[in-house]
Write a protein that holds these residues in place. Structure first.
Motif, PDB file in Angstrom:
ATOM      1  N   TYR A  89      46.074  47.658  29.322  1.00  0.00           N
ATOM      2  CA  TYR A  89      45.017  48.398  28.627  1.00  0.00           C
ATOM      3  C   TYR A  89      45.365  49.883  28.518  1.00  0.00           C
ATOM      4  CZ  TYR A  89      40.558  50.255  27.222  1.00  0.00           C
ATOM      5  OH  TYR A  89      39.572  50.923  26.544  1.00  0.00           O
ATOM      6  N   LEU A  97      44.575  41.362  37.495  1.00  0.00           N
ATOM      7  CA  LEU A  97      43.760  42.498  37.057  1.00  0.00           C
ATOM      8  C   LEU A  97      44.619  43.751  36.953  1.00  0.00           C
ATOM      9  CD1 LEU A  97      41.179  43.866  36.236  1.00  0.00           C
ATOM     10  CD2 LEU A  97      40.532  43.989  38.667  1.00  0.00           C
ATOM     11  N   THR A 149      34.209  45.648  30.770  1.00  0.00           N
ATOM     12  CA  THR A 149      34.123  44.702  29.656  1.00  0.00           C
ATOM     13  C   THR A 149      35.490  44.454  29.046  1.00  0.00           C
ATOM     14  OG1 THR A 149      31.851  45.378  29.178  1.00  0.00           O
ATOM     15  CG2 THR A 149      33.060  44.301  27.395  1.00  0.00           C
ATOM     16  N   GLU A 150      36.278  45.498  28.891  1.00  0.00           N
ATOM     17  CA  GLU A 150      37.609  45.376  28.286  1.00  0.00           C
ATOM     18  C   GLU A 150      38.552  44.499  29.108  1.00  0.00           C
ATOM     19  OE1 GLU A 150      38.834  46.410  25.320  1.00  0.00           O
ATOM     20  OE2 GLU A 150      36.813  47.077  24.826  1.00  0.00           O
ATOM     21  N   VAL A 151      38.440  44.563  30.442  1.00  0.00           N
ATOM     22  CA  VAL A 151      39.358  43.791  31.300  1.00  0.00           C
ATOM     23  C   VAL A 151      38.668  42.593  31.956  1.00  0.00           C
ATOM     24  CG1 VAL A 151      40.950  45.708  31.679  1.00  0.00           C
ATOM     25  CG2 VAL A 151      39.040  45.361  33.263  1.00  0.00           C
ATOM     26  N   ASP A 152      37.432  42.304  31.528  1.00  0.00           N
ATOM     27  CA  ASP A 152      36.704  41.102  31.931  1.00  0.00           C
ATOM     28  C   ASP A 152      36.423  41.020  33.435  1.00  0.00           C
ATOM     29  OD1 ASP A 152      35.362  38.746  31.275  1.00  0.00           O
ATOM     30  OD2 ASP A 152      37.124  37.514  31.673  1.00  0.00           O
ATOM     31  N   VAL A 153      35.878  42.119  33.972  1.00  0.00           N
ATOM     32  CA  VAL A 153      35.397  42.139  35.355  1.00  0.00           C
ATOM     33  C   VAL A 153      34.035  42.821  35.359  1.00  0.00           C
ATOM     34  CG1 VAL A 153      37.703  42.189  36.408  1.00  0.00           C
ATOM     35  CG2 VAL A 153      36.538  44.334  35.919  1.00  0.00           C
ATOM     36  N   SER A 154      33.398  42.886  36.514  1.00  0.00           N
ATOM     37  CA  SER A 154      32.106  43.565  36.607  1.00  0.00           C
ATOM     38  C   SER A 154      32.306  45.076  36.762  1.00  0.00           C
ATOM     39  CB  SER A 154      31.308  43.031  37.796  1.00  0.00           C
ATOM     40  OG  SER A 154      31.894  43.444  39.009  1.00  0.00           O
ATOM     41  N   LYS A 156      31.387  50.528  32.852  1.00  0.00           N
ATOM     42  CA  LYS A 156      30.966  49.300  32.171  1.00  0.00           C
ATOM     43  C   LYS A 156      31.875  48.994  30.988  1.00  0.00           C
ATOM     44  CE  LYS A 156      28.307  45.854  31.104  1.00  0.00           C
ATOM     45  NZ  LYS A 156      28.530  44.600  31.758  1.00  0.00           N
ATOM     46  N   LYS A 185      46.285  43.585  33.675  1.00  0.00           N
ATOM     47  CA  LYS A 185      45.331  43.840  32.584  1.00  0.00           C
ATOM     48  C   LYS A 185      45.072  45.338  32.443  1.00  0.00           C
ATOM     49  CE  LYS A 185      42.607  39.584  32.540  1.00  0.00           C
ATOM     50  NZ  LYS A 185      41.252  39.030  32.740  1.00  0.00           N
TER      51      LYS A 185
END
Length: 48
Positions: A45, A38, A15-20, A11, A41
């Motif tokens: 990260y 992705l 959140t950090e890479v804006d996916v579920s 989770k 990203k």
């Protein structure tokens, strides 16, 4: 592997890479090939 080394939950990384969280789970389980966006990203990260 990278996520676990940093002590992140699925989770938190999601959140950090804006996916579920499910997306992260699917990538880790080799059930999903991420988009190029992705992939970039995640590489940014994890600085690799």
């Amino acid at each position: 592997m990278w996520r676990a080394k940093r002590g992140l939950t699925q989770k938190e990384l999601a959140t950090e890479v804006d996916v579920s969280r499910q997306t992260i789970n699917a990538i880790e389980g080799n059930r999903y090939d991420s988009s190029l966006e992705l992939g970039f990203k995640l590489a940014t990260y994890f600085d690799c």
